[in-house]
Design an enzyme around this catalytic site. Structure first.
Site, short mmCIF file in Angstrom:
data_model
loop_
_atom_site.label_atom_id
_atom_site.label_comp_id
_atom_site.label_asym_id
_atom_site.label_seq_id
_atom_site.Cartn_x
_atom_site.Cartn_y
_atom_site.Cartn_z
N ASP A 126 15.50 -18.69 -18.26
CA ASP A 126 16.38 -17.94 -17.35
C ASP A 126 17.39 -17.13 -18.16
O ASP A 126 17.73 -16.01 -17.83
CB ASP A 126 17.15 -18.89 -16.43
N PHE A 183 15.84 -14.08 -19.61
CA PHE A 183 15.58 -13.13 -18.53
C PHE A 183 16.88 -12.40 -18.17
O PHE A 183 16.92 -11.17 -18.07
CB PHE A 183 15.02 -13.87 -17.31
N ASP A 184 17.96 -13.17 -18.01
CA ASP A 184 19.24 -12.56 -17.63
C ASP A 184 19.72 -11.57 -18.68
O ASP A 184 20.30 -10.54 -18.36
CB ASP A 184 20.31 -13.64 -17.42
N SER A 239 -0.89 -5.13 17.40
CA SER A 239 -0.60 -6.57 17.35
C SER A 239 -1.89 -7.32 17.66
O SER A 239 -2.95 -6.72 17.79
CB SER A 239 0.51 -6.91 18.32
N LEU A 240 -1.81 -8.60 17.81
CA LEU A 240 -3.01 -9.41 18.02
C LEU A 240 -3.03 -9.93 19.45
O LEU A 240 -1.97 -10.22 20.01
CB LEU A 240 -3.00 -10.61 17.09
N GLU A 286 -7.03 -17.11 8.75
CA GLU A 286 -5.73 -17.02 8.04
C GLU A 286 -4.66 -17.76 8.82
O GLU A 286 -4.83 -18.06 9.99
CB GLU A 286 -5.29 -15.55 7.93
N LYS A 346 -1.03 -17.78 10.72
CA LYS A 346 -0.21 -16.79 11.43
C LYS A 346 1.25 -17.09 11.06
O LYS A 346 1.86 -18.00 11.58
CB LYS A 346 -0.43 -16.88 12.94
N ASP A 357 5.12 -16.98 10.83
CA ASP A 357 6.11 -16.70 11.87
C ASP A 357 7.29 -15.96 11.25
O ASP A 357 8.32 -16.55 10.93
CB ASP A 357 6.57 -18.02 12.50
N ARG A 402 7.78 -2.82 12.22
CA ARG A 402 6.74 -2.48 13.18
C ARG A 402 7.27 -1.58 14.28
O ARG A 402 6.60 -0.67 14.73
CB ARG A 402 6.18 -3.76 13.80
N GLU A 404 3.70 -9.92 6.15
CA GLU A 404 4.79 -10.58 6.86
C GLU A 404 5.91 -10.94 5.90
O GLU A 404 5.66 -11.42 4.80
CB GLU A 404 4.20 -11.87 7.46
N TYR A 439 -1.29 -9.02 3.86
CA TYR A 439 -2.65 -9.36 4.29
C TYR A 439 -3.55 -8.20 4.71
O TYR A 439 -4.71 -8.41 4.98
CB TYR A 439 -2.64 -10.44 5.38
N LYS A 450 -2.72 -19.52 19.06
CA LYS A 450 -1.34 -19.98 18.92
C LYS A 450 -1.26 -21.48 19.14
O LYS A 450 -1.83 -22.00 20.12
CB LYS A 450 -0.45 -19.27 19.96
N CYS A 485 38.54 -38.33 25.46
CA CYS A 485 37.98 -38.46 24.12
C CYS A 485 37.47 -39.89 23.91
O CYS A 485 38.20 -40.85 24.19
CB CYS A 485 39.03 -38.10 23.08
N CYS A 512 40.01 -41.51 21.19
CA CYS A 512 41.46 -41.68 21.32
C CYS A 512 41.94 -41.57 22.77
O CYS A 512 43.14 -41.62 23.03
CB CYS A 512 42.20 -40.65 20.46
N CYS A 536 38.96 -32.21 21.82
CA CYS A 536 40.05 -33.17 21.90
C CYS A 536 41.19 -32.55 21.09
O CYS A 536 41.00 -32.21 19.93
CB CYS A 536 39.62 -34.51 21.28
N CYS A 588 43.89 -38.61 16.55
CA CYS A 588 42.52 -39.00 16.90
C CYS A 588 41.79 -39.35 15.60
O CYS A 588 41.61 -38.49 14.73
CB CYS A 588 41.86 -37.84 17.64
S1 IVH Z 1 -3.01 -9.10 11.32
C1 IVH Z 1 -4.31 -5.49 13.50
N1 IVH Z 1 -2.61 -11.41 10.14
O1 IVH Z 1 1.34 -11.45 14.10
C2 IVH Z 1 -3.88 -6.83 13.13
N2 IVH Z 1 -0.95 -10.60 11.64
O2 IVH Z 1 0.82 -10.15 17.06
C3 IVH Z 1 -2.49 -6.87 12.73
N3 IVH Z 1 1.00 -12.06 11.84
O3 IVH Z 1 2.63 -8.23 14.16
C4 IVH Z 1 -1.95 -8.14 12.35
N4 IVH Z 1 0.33 -13.59 10.42
O4 IVH Z 1 3.50 -9.79 12.39
C5 IVH Z 1 -2.14 -10.49 11.01
N5 IVH Z 1 -2.38 -13.40 9.00
C6 IVH Z 1 -1.89 -12.50 9.85
C7 IVH Z 1 -0.65 -12.66 10.49
C8 IVH Z 1 -0.22 -11.68 11.38
C9 IVH Z 1 1.29 -13.22 11.23
C10 IVH Z 1 1.87 -11.39 12.83
C11 IVH Z 1 2.12 -9.94 12.55
C12 IVH Z 1 1.72 -9.20 13.79
C13 IVH Z 1 1.65 -10.29 14.82
C14 IVH Z 1 0.51 -10.00 15.77
#
Ligand code: IVH
Length: 671
Positions: free
Chosen positions: A34, A37-38, A83-84, A113, A115, A117, A136, A172, A224, A315, A409, A412, A427, A433
């Site tokens: 470290d 690096f610094d 989105s999915l 894969e 998902k 969050d 997005r 993500e 991804y 999900k 409380c 007390c 309180c 107290c």
């Molecule tokens: S693919 C066209 N892969 O889920 C496909 N999305 O509702 C586009 N997310 O907005 C998304 N993990 O933020 C994909 N392995 C993954 C993901 C992923 C999380 C999120 C992403 C997207 C939302 C889809």
């Protein structure tokens, strides 16, 4: 050093630092200490200051942040950000698989894969450099958050030469659980509202104006999907492998974050594996994603306006269990805030046994109309602490009694007060107290406050029970003879306690102020205030406007501090502590000289021997005051190279002396 030499050294440092960052953050395999690096990073920062024209916007020095974005520009996505579609049951997944197979003749290979969050991000790279990072948004247009994204260590600013010249990559950004918990711990100590879950925190963080705050939060990423106009990579899995080659952090195959599969069984095996192991991950996921691997097949299958037909999300159901509410107890905090806690029949949830759940405040009890004996639903959801999300009404018996919030409380017996606009009951019996009195003393002795060696929570408990202390000032009049007669106190521990207390007289003002435990005055705020005011008297005299005028201090903090300083018992406590000899003044630095005493000085341009900040420190260390703009009050202008002509003109118009770097050094070294 001339500019060519500097360029050579900067280029080499940038390459090395990028590689070390990659080894450390992406590969988790550091190959340098470290310290070394610094050193390299510091040298780069110094060179970039000296030769600002050579400082690239993608230099690894940008990782620490500092750029401010006032308004995020809206940018149109080059490819819509879809989105999915979501499913919640395995039978829906099976239906999807059957539907797909009807749309194409050849057998389909899938990629499974996680998902993540977090927050979706689109990164643009031109000539192997990060050019834009866009949220997005509505899928068609997003916001440019490049300055903030540059601070995320796992996102490469420069790619390997094997990367294409121009492409986009999506993935993500998320906040790992460890960082989320540490952040909330800090906020709890500062009595700031806690963040609800890692996803919201990540999304809020990415929209902050000051990128140096983003840099400290510890966001992470997985990428991804790759987008290019003429994409020659014909399958999704290979795109991810390539992205890894180019320098991105992609989901590791070894850990089964991503897996190819060709049968329903393999897909279900992946789902089942993560349904049980998701709590072992260092970040949150809310499901898994299935994608058709072959890009030709993806095109054949197509997309709706909202989401591709070739991908689907499964999900996870938030794990929900049912258990009995046995009783409600109430905790009294150091500030007198009352927190109701549900005591439950022990039940297993998300890998741990849960016996208690926080009910937060009276509204939470009311919302669920809780009765003692109720069968309640518990969820772990996004939050770390389990939450009661509902009541199974079928199990309610008429004999169950409604949970009524305490009126007095539990410690007390003082009446509890709920101020208008506040969610919590308090309180107000601050001085008598027990948990409040002990809590304040425990806070005072804590590591981040007075850090009193030899005194821990148990010692405070014991001393309080024996009526030897009832406030923090009493600690300083404890005597050897009083302590040695107590249980568990031998000669050595008594001496230790007394020495720890004595040593705390040297603890700096900022820690003393924090140690007083004033509501909302956390560690950082205490530091800010003591830097601004320098003495306790000045703080006590300041009015609300003056307090709000301090950087990072808002109304809530200002009012709390102002009111604290108006209360007679607090004023007396502070006087006692001052008499005892605690530090209530900011330690002024020893000046090198008083050569610049009383002079207000503006620094502008780029210097050769020193950085601009070093020149500023030299001014302060020699008794001068640094100001950022030229005005009638300015006495001197220290001018480096490339100073703007308008500044020079303004200084000339106001007849302000202008010194160059060597004149300035002469001036301070003569005296
Ligand atoms: S693919 C066209 N892969 O889920 C496909 N999305 O509702 C586009 N997310 O907005 C998304 N993990 O933020 C994909 N392995 C993954 C993901 C992923 C999380 C999120 C992403 C997207 C939302 C889809």
């Amino acid at each position: 050093m001339n500019i060519e030499e500097a360029k050579k050294e900067i280029d080499s440092l940038v390459k090395q630092i990028n590689q070390h960052n990659h080894n450390y953050y992406v590969e988790s395999n550091p190959s340098i200490s470290d310290y070394d690096f610094d050193q390299k990073l510091e040298r780069l920062i110094q060179l970039e200051k000296q030769f600002p024209l050579l400082a690239d916007e993608n230099s690894p020095s940008k990782r620490v942040g500092g750029d401010i974005t006032k308004n995020f520009t809206v940018v149109k996505h080059r490819f819509p950000m879809l989105s999915l579609s979501n499913t919640y049951s395995k039978s829906e997944i099976e239906d999807w698989l059957v539907r797909l197979q009807k749309l194409t003749d050849d057998p389909i290979e899938f990629v499974c894969e996680l998902k993540y969050d977090g927050v979706a991000i689109s990164l643009w790279y031109e000539n192997q450099k990060l050019s834009k990072a866009i949220t997005r948004g509505d899928g068609t247009k997003g916001e440019d958050i490049t300055n903030n994204v540059r601070t995320i260590k796992t996102i490469p600013l420069t790619l390997n030469q094997s990367a294409p010249d121009s492409f986009e990559i999506r993935g993500e950004i998320f906040l790992p659980l460890k960082q989320f918990e540490a952040l909330n711990k800090q906020r709890k100590e500062a009595e700031e509202p806690l963040f609800a879950n890692p996803r919201n925190t990540a999304s809020g963080t990415l929209k902050m104006q000051d990128s140096s705050v983003v840099a400290k939060r510890g966001l992470d990423s997985f990428l991804y999907s790759v987008y290019m106009y003429r994409n020659t990579i014909t399958n999704h899995y290979q795109q991810i492998l390539n992205a890894e080659e180019w320098g991105f952090k992609v989901p590791p195959i070894k850990e089964r974050y991503i897996e190819k599969s060709t049968s329903v069984e393999e897909i279900m095996n992946f789902i089942n594996h993560w349904d049980t192991h998701r709590y072992d991950l260092p970040f949150e996921i809310d499901g898994i994603v299935l994608k058709v691997n072959n890009v030709h097949q993806q095109n054949e299958i197509g997309a709706t306006a909202k989401s591709p037909r070739w991908a689907i999300a499964y999900k996870f159901k938030a794990e929900r269990v049912e258990t009995i509410l046995q009783s409600v107890s109430y905790q009294v905090g150091r500030t007198g805030a009352i927190t109701p806690v549900a005591n439950l029949e022990p039940v297993s949830l998300g890998g741990t046994t849960v016996k208690r759940a926080s009910l937060h405040n009276a509204d939470q009890i009311e919302k669920n109309d809780l009765h003692l004996g109720d069968s309640v639903y518990l969820e772990k959801g996004g939050e770390i602490i389990p939450k009661i999300v509902g009541v199974n009404q079928d199990q309610r018996k008429s004999s169950f009694s409604k949970v009524l919030f305490l009126e007095n409380c539990p410690e007390c017996s003082s009446s509890l007060i709920r101020k208008e606009g506040e969610a919590q009951h308090f309180c107000l019996n601050e001085s008598n107290c027990p948990p409040q009195v002990k809590g304040k003393m425990e806070h005072f002795i804590g590591r981040k406050a007075m850090n009193i060696d030899g005194v821990g929570e148990e010692t405070i408990e014991l001393l309080y029970e024996k009526k030897l202390i009832k406030d923090i000032a009493d600690l300083y009049s404890l005597k050897y003879d009083e302590l040695i007669v107590l249980d568990r106190m031998a000669d050595k521990s008594v001496k230790n306690v007394l020495k720890g207390i004595q040593d705390s007289l040297a603890v700096p003002f900022e820690k003393v102020l924090f140690g007083l435990g004033i509501r909302y005055v956390g560690e950082t705020i205490a530091k800010k205030i003591t830097q601004e005011f320098e003495t306790m008297e000045a703080i006590m005299q300041a009015d609300i406007e003056r307090l709000i005028g301090v950087d990072e201090i808002g109304e809530r903090i200002a009012h709390s501090l102002f009111e604290y300083c108006r209360e007679e018992k607090n004023i007396q406590l502070i006087h006692r502590l001052q008499e005892i000899g605690l530090q209530f003044k900011t330690n002024k630095k020893q000046l090198d000289s008083e050569a610049l005493k009383g002079k207000t000085i503006v620094v502008s341009g780029v210097f050769e021997q020193y950085s601009r900040n070093e020149i500023k420190s030299l001014i302060e260390n020699n008794g001068g005051k640094v100001s950022s703009s030229i005005s009638k009050k300015t006495d001197l202008l220290v001018a480096g190279n490339n100073m703007g002509p308008s500044k020079r003109k303004k200084a000339n118009d106001l007849e302000i002396s202008i010194l160059n770097e060597s004149d300035f050094i002469d001036l301070i070294s003569k005296k």
